[in-house]
Design an enzyme around this catalytic site. Structure first.
Site, PDB file in Angstrom:
ATOM      1  N   HIS A 100       0.830  -1.198   0.000  1.00 47.88           N
ATOM      2  CA  HIS A 100       0.000   0.000   0.000  1.00 47.88           C
ATOM      3  C   HIS A 100       0.867   1.252   0.000  1.00 47.88           C
ATOM      4  CE1 HIS A 100       0.587  -1.107   4.254  1.00 47.88           C
ATOM      5  NE2 HIS A 100       0.399   0.170   4.579  1.00 47.88           N
ATOM      6  N   HIS A 102       0.932   5.313   0.857  1.00 47.09           N
ATOM      7  CA  HIS A 102       0.319   6.394   1.631  1.00 47.09           C
ATOM      8  C   HIS A 102       0.447   7.699   0.850  1.00 47.09           C
ATOM      9  CE1 HIS A 102       0.256   4.248   5.589  1.00 47.09           C
ATOM     10  NE2 HIS A 102       1.235   3.566   5.006  1.00 47.09           N
TER      11      HIS A 102
END
Length: 140
Positions: A100, A102
């Site tokens: 992931h 950010h």
């Protein structure tokens, strides 16, 4: 998909999220523990634990989504800048083992510092720099 992965459960709709973008291969939603207003996570829909685990085409899709969403996130919260980062592996601070990115909006006087402030730094000689460069080139 991984049945015990929080992010896979979000993609499957088992856990609600404030979704801000979705396409065939990527999914983006607001972080439930935001570091700033608008803190957004961009993930591949398929489960891959680390950046290097993704096939190149999927990595391209993820970065394409990051590229499109970063200015949208900044505009939505009137942020003049953002920090865009992948924590790649548990030792790097990755808490959910699903790749992931950010997107963290940044503001004047937000009290946060540049990423270089997180590390003490490494004082490498020219020879050491050359050795590391060679090792990286040979590992590809």
């Amino acid at each position: 998909m991984s049945e015990d992965c929080l992010f896979c459960q979000i993609v499957d709709g088992e856990i609600p999220s404030e979704t801000v973008y979705e396409d065939d291969t990527t999914y983006a939603f607001l972080d439930v523990n935001p570091l700033a207003r608008g803190h957004t996570l961009v993930i591949p829909k398929d489960h891959h634990e680390r950046v290097g685990d993704m096939p190149a085409d999927l990595a391209g899709d993820v970065f394409e989504t990051v590229n499109a969403l970063t200015p949208a996130v900044e505009a939505a919260v009137d942020a003049p800048a953002s920090t865009v980062v992948f924590n790649n592996g548990e030792d790097a601070g990755q808490e959910i083992p699903h790749t992931h990115c950010h997107i963290i909006p940044r503001f004047p006087d937000d009290g946060q510092r540049p990423i270089h402030s997180l590390f003490a730094g490494a004082d490498l000689s020219d020879d050491e720099m050359s050795e590391v460069g060679d090792a990286i080139r040979n590992a590809q």
